[in-house]
Design a protein around this motif. Structure first.
Motif, PDB file in Angstrom:
ATOM      1  N   PRO A 157      76.064  50.576  35.303  1.00 38.42           N
ATOM      2  CA  PRO A 157      75.799  50.350  36.732  1.00 38.42           C
ATOM      3  C   PRO A 157      76.506  49.108  37.251  1.00 38.42           C
ATOM      4  N   ASP A 158      76.858  49.135  38.533  1.00 38.47           N
ATOM      5  CA  ASP A 158      77.503  47.997  39.173  1.00 38.47           C
ATOM      6  C   ASP A 158      76.523  46.853  39.400  1.00 38.47           C
ATOM      7  N   ARG A 159      75.249  47.199  39.615  1.00 43.57           N
ATOM      8  CA  ARG A 159      74.211  46.184  39.841  1.00 43.57           C
ATOM      9  C   ARG A 159      72.859  46.760  39.453  1.00 43.57           C
ATOM     10  N   ILE A 160      71.964  45.896  38.988  1.00 38.76           N
ATOM     11  CA  ILE A 160      70.601  46.300  38.615  1.00 38.76           C
ATOM     12  C   ILE A 160      69.620  45.407  39.371  1.00 38.76           C
ATOM     13  N   LEU A 161      68.685  46.026  40.085  1.00 37.31           N
ATOM     14  CA  LEU A 161      67.655  45.301  40.828  1.00 37.31           C
ATOM     15  C   LEU A 161      66.289  45.608  40.231  1.00 37.31           C
ATOM     16  N   ASP A 162      65.432  44.609  40.232  1.00 38.21           N
ATOM     17  CA  ASP A 162      64.064  44.798  39.733  1.00 38.21           C
ATOM     18  C   ASP A 162      63.217  45.476  40.796  1.00 38.21           C
ATOM     19  N   ALA A 163      62.320  46.360  40.340  1.00 42.32           N
ATOM     20  CA  ALA A 163      61.392  47.050  41.249  1.00 42.32           C
ATOM     21  C   ALA A 163      59.990  47.034  40.633  1.00 42.32           C
ATOM     22  N   PRO A 164      59.352  45.866  40.605  1.00 41.24           N
ATOM     23  CA  PRO A 164      58.020  45.782  39.993  1.00 41.24           C
ATOM     24  C   PRO A 164      56.967  46.526  40.814  1.00 41.24           C
ATOM     25  N   ASP A 165      55.968  47.036  40.122  1.00 41.21           N
ATOM     26  CA  ASP A 165      54.850  47.763  40.740  1.00 41.21           C
ATOM     27  C   ASP A 165      55.296  49.056  41.415  1.00 41.21           C
ATOM     28  N   VAL A 205      71.823  64.998  45.783  1.00 42.58           N
ATOM     29  CA  VAL A 205      72.592  64.520  46.923  1.00 42.58           C
ATOM     30  C   VAL A 205      74.049  64.951  46.742  1.00 42.58           C
ATOM     31  N   PHE A 206      74.689  65.336  47.858  1.00 46.34           N
ATOM     32  CA  PHE A 206      76.106  65.677  47.838  1.00 46.34           C
ATOM     33  C   PHE A 206      76.933  64.418  48.086  1.00 46.34           C
ATOM     34  N   ALA A 207      77.989  64.227  47.280  1.00 48.25           N
ATOM     35  CA  ALA A 207      78.928  63.107  47.449  1.00 48.25           C
ATOM     36  C   ALA A 207      80.208  63.645  48.073  1.00 48.25           C
ATOM     37  N   PRO A 208      80.437  63.402  49.370  1.00 46.54           N
ATOM     38  CA  PRO A 208      81.563  64.046  50.061  1.00 46.54           C
ATOM     39  C   PRO A 208      82.936  63.509  49.697  1.00 46.54           C
ATOM     40  N   ALA A 210      72.401  54.942  44.554  1.00 53.07           N
ATOM     41  CA  ALA A 210      71.314  54.094  44.065  1.00 53.07           C
ATOM     42  C   ALA A 210      70.233  54.973  43.470  1.00 53.07           C
ATOM     43  N   THR A 211      69.748  54.608  42.299  1.00 57.72           N
ATOM     44  CA  THR A 211      68.703  55.363  41.613  1.00 57.72           C
ATOM     45  C   THR A 211      67.538  54.448  41.305  1.00 57.72           C
ATOM     46  N   VAL A 212      66.342  54.968  41.445  1.00 57.81           N
ATOM     47  CA  VAL A 212      65.130  54.222  41.106  1.00 57.81           C
ATOM     48  C   VAL A 212      64.361  55.038  40.076  1.00 57.81           C
ATOM     49  N   ALA A 213      63.848  54.364  39.061  1.00 49.82           N
ATOM     50  CA  ALA A 213      63.210  55.054  37.943  1.00 49.82           C
ATOM     51  C   ALA A 213      61.883  54.413  37.600  1.00 49.82           C
ATOM     52  N   ALA A 214      61.147  55.099  36.739  1.00 51.45           N
ATOM     53  CA  ALA A 214      59.826  54.607  36.320  1.00 51.45           C
ATOM     54  C   ALA A 214      59.922  53.382  35.425  1.00 51.45           C
ATOM     55  N   LYS A 272      78.671  52.668  41.160  1.00 48.78           N
ATOM     56  CA  LYS A 272      79.831  52.756  42.045  1.00 48.78           C
ATOM     57  C   LYS A 272      80.788  53.804  41.472  1.00 48.78           C
ATOM     58  N   SER A 273      80.446  55.066  41.686  1.00 51.12           N
ATOM     59  CA  SER A 273      81.147  56.162  41.021  1.00 51.12           C
ATOM     60  C   SER A 273      82.028  56.991  41.939  1.00 51.12           C
ATOM     61  N   PHE A 274      82.039  56.695  43.235  1.00 56.31           N
ATOM     62  CA  PHE A 274      82.724  57.588  44.175  1.00 56.31           C
ATOM     63  C   PHE A 274      83.670  56.832  45.103  1.00 56.31           C
ATOM     64  N   GLU A 275      84.256  55.745  44.608  1.00 53.38           N
ATOM     65  CA  GLU A 275      85.216  55.004  45.425  1.00 53.38           C
ATOM     66  C   GLU A 275      86.448  55.853  45.663  1.00 53.38           C
ATOM     67  N   MET A 276      86.897  55.874  46.913  1.00 52.51           N
ATOM     68  CA  MET A 276      88.056  56.682  47.275  1.00 52.51           C
ATOM     69  C   MET A 276      89.352  56.010  46.863  1.00 52.51           C
TER      70      MET A 276
END
Length: 492
Positions: A162-170, A399-402, A452-456, A464-468
């Protein structure tokens, strides 16, 4: 003495003082001999002996007329050029030469003064001839055998980290909730228990937008308006709240449901909400009496809700394994009945993952839960299932990535990953692994370059997988600018 005799024989042969005795008769000799023989045999006792050889060679077909040589027809006898004696000697040598390279070279140099192999223009095999020293030719293909590497198609690189990881507590680990959404103004909203946080993807700032008053209540769903100025929040106390993000102010709280609101979707000024009761409500946020319609086809919780890009259809998925297609809400209608366009029951599990194709508005993708695990592509106009794929894992979001016309799927048990697939073949392009628990939801950035993905595992990961390609990106920007200028001119 025998050795000296052999050497004398070799010297006598190389001197070429006498003709080659063992060689076959040359072609011109054979032709002259056959001509003389036919001329002599053509004379008969009853004819004059002074008839010319030329007349006997080509007898006249019409008596009494001038004797002319018969002209050759197209496709007739082949043309035989005149050869001198030296060329005939070379031809004789080539027909009778031995296979040893050294012997060939020796005879060739003696007869011709050069090696025949060096004088060939066309070669059936081996490397091409080198150009003379100092010679420059723009047509390099004349002196090369290698294929040009420019013709090889370059494959796109997709990073597995991943390009960046953010914390998502609770973060609430609930498959049926929709807790993540990305606005057109580049703000990422995430619901953590009873609070909503905003992350400014441009500046990197984190903002606490709201927190519910009671600790036991929690956020169930989030959805941005198309302009990105307002955020709809579905709560566990059966309400839909509307927030002004710029001023961080709640504009209104709309109550109409009898159970938690787990899904939301905007269509202009109408926000549609799906509840655990199975009902879908339409809210017109411009008027005081906001509840303008109710859709009742699901018997269990509505966990997936998406309006099509053109605003014509509303797709809903529920825990009752149904996928329903509804028409646009009529202006000023307050009835509770709306005609159901499509209802598909092919899924064998809860349908939370729904995604409309941006470049084909009549195409819908849906994904089933743990007991189904299938991605299905639907044609809304015909009502048919175009394709189906068993992913061997729970599907929580699509989600569709155009930018590259791909379909991205988020998975729970048992793979807990994100998969990028080519559309419409659904062939796998890449797998994005990194989450330690099931992925609950995903959303696409405004420029469609990052997902962006959020998980348990209480983390948000940005891929960053779809840069033109820079060239394609500039061409697209120029096209957008030209379109906007035409629009401004028409407004003036």
């Amino acid at each position: 003495m025998a050795q000296f005799g052999f050497e004398n024989d070799i010297h006598s042969i190389l001197k070429l003082d006498m003709p080659i005795t063992n060689a076959p008769m040359a072609r011109w000799q054979r032709k002259a001999s056959s001509s003389n023989t036919s001329a002599l045999s053509g004379l008969s006792p009853g004819k004059s002996a002074n008839v010319s050889l030329s007349s006997s060679k080509t007898p006249s077909k019409t008596p009494g007329k001038n004797k002319k040589q018969t002209p050759s027809k197209m496709g007739g006898d082949r043309f035989i050029p005149t050869r001198n004696s030296k060329q005939m000697d070379v031809a004789t040598f080539l027909l009778t030469k031995e296979n040893e390279p050294e012997t060939q070279k020796a005879w060739s140099v003696s007869l011709n003064g050069y090696n025949v192999e060096d004088a060939k223009i066309l070669h059936l095999g081996g490397k091409p001839l080198n150009a003379p020293e100092g010679y420059q030719n723009n047509l390099k293909v004349l002196y090369t055998q290698t294929a040009t590497p420019a013709s090889i198609k370059k494959s796109r690189y997709i990073s597995s980290t991943p390009d960046r990881i953010l914390d998502a507590p609770d973060l609430r680990n609930d498959f049926y909730l929709n807790l993540l959404d990305w606005s057109s103004r580049n703000f990422l909203a995430v619901a953590l228990h009873n609070s909503v946080y905003l992350w400014d993807a441009t500046q990197g700032d984190i903002i606490l937008l709201m927190k519910m008053e009671r600790e036991e209540d929690y956020i169930c769903s989030l959805s941005w308006t198309k302009e990105g100025s307002y955020l709809a929040v579905g709560t566990s106390d059966c309400k839909v709240q509307l927030w002004d993000v710029e001023n961080q102010k709640r504009l209104r709280s709309m109550a109409s449901h009898t159970a938690r609101v787990g899904s939301l979707s905007w269509n202009d000024h109408v926000v549609s909400s799906g509840s655990r009761s199975g009902h879908i409500h339409h809210h017109d946020v411009r008027v005081a009496d906001h509840h303008i319609g109710t859709l009742t086809a699901h018997t269990q919780e509505v966990c997936g809700l998406k309006w099509s890009p053109d605003g014509r259809y509303l797709a809903s998925g529920g825990n009752d394994n149904l996928v329903c297609i509804w028409p646009r809400a009529q202006e000023g209608s307050a009835g509770n009945d709306s005609q159901l366009i499509r209802c598909w029951s092919e899924h064998q599990g809860a349908v939370k993952a729904l995604a409309w194709c941006p470049w084909q508005p009549n195409i819908l993708a849906s994904g089933g839960g743990t007991s189904d695990r299938h991605i299905r592509i639907w044609n809304v106009n015909s009502g048919s299932c175009i394709s189906s794929l068993d992913t061997q894992s729970q599907i929580s979001s699509l989600v569709f990535a155009p930018n590259y016309k791909e379909l991205v799927s988020a998975h729970g048990y048992a793979h807990n990953n994100v998969v990028v697939r080519k559309y419409p073949s659904l062939s796998k392009v890449a797998e994005l692994n990194g989450h330690d628990d099931r992925v609950l939801s995903l959303t696409l950035s405004p420029d469609c370059s990052t997902v962006a993905t959020v998980a348990a595992d209480e983390t948000i990961r940005l891929w960053k997988s779809f840069e033109m390609d820079p060239v394609k990106k500039k061409a697209k920007e120029r096209m957008v600018k030209s379109t906007s200028s035409v629009i401004h001119q028409s407004i003036r």
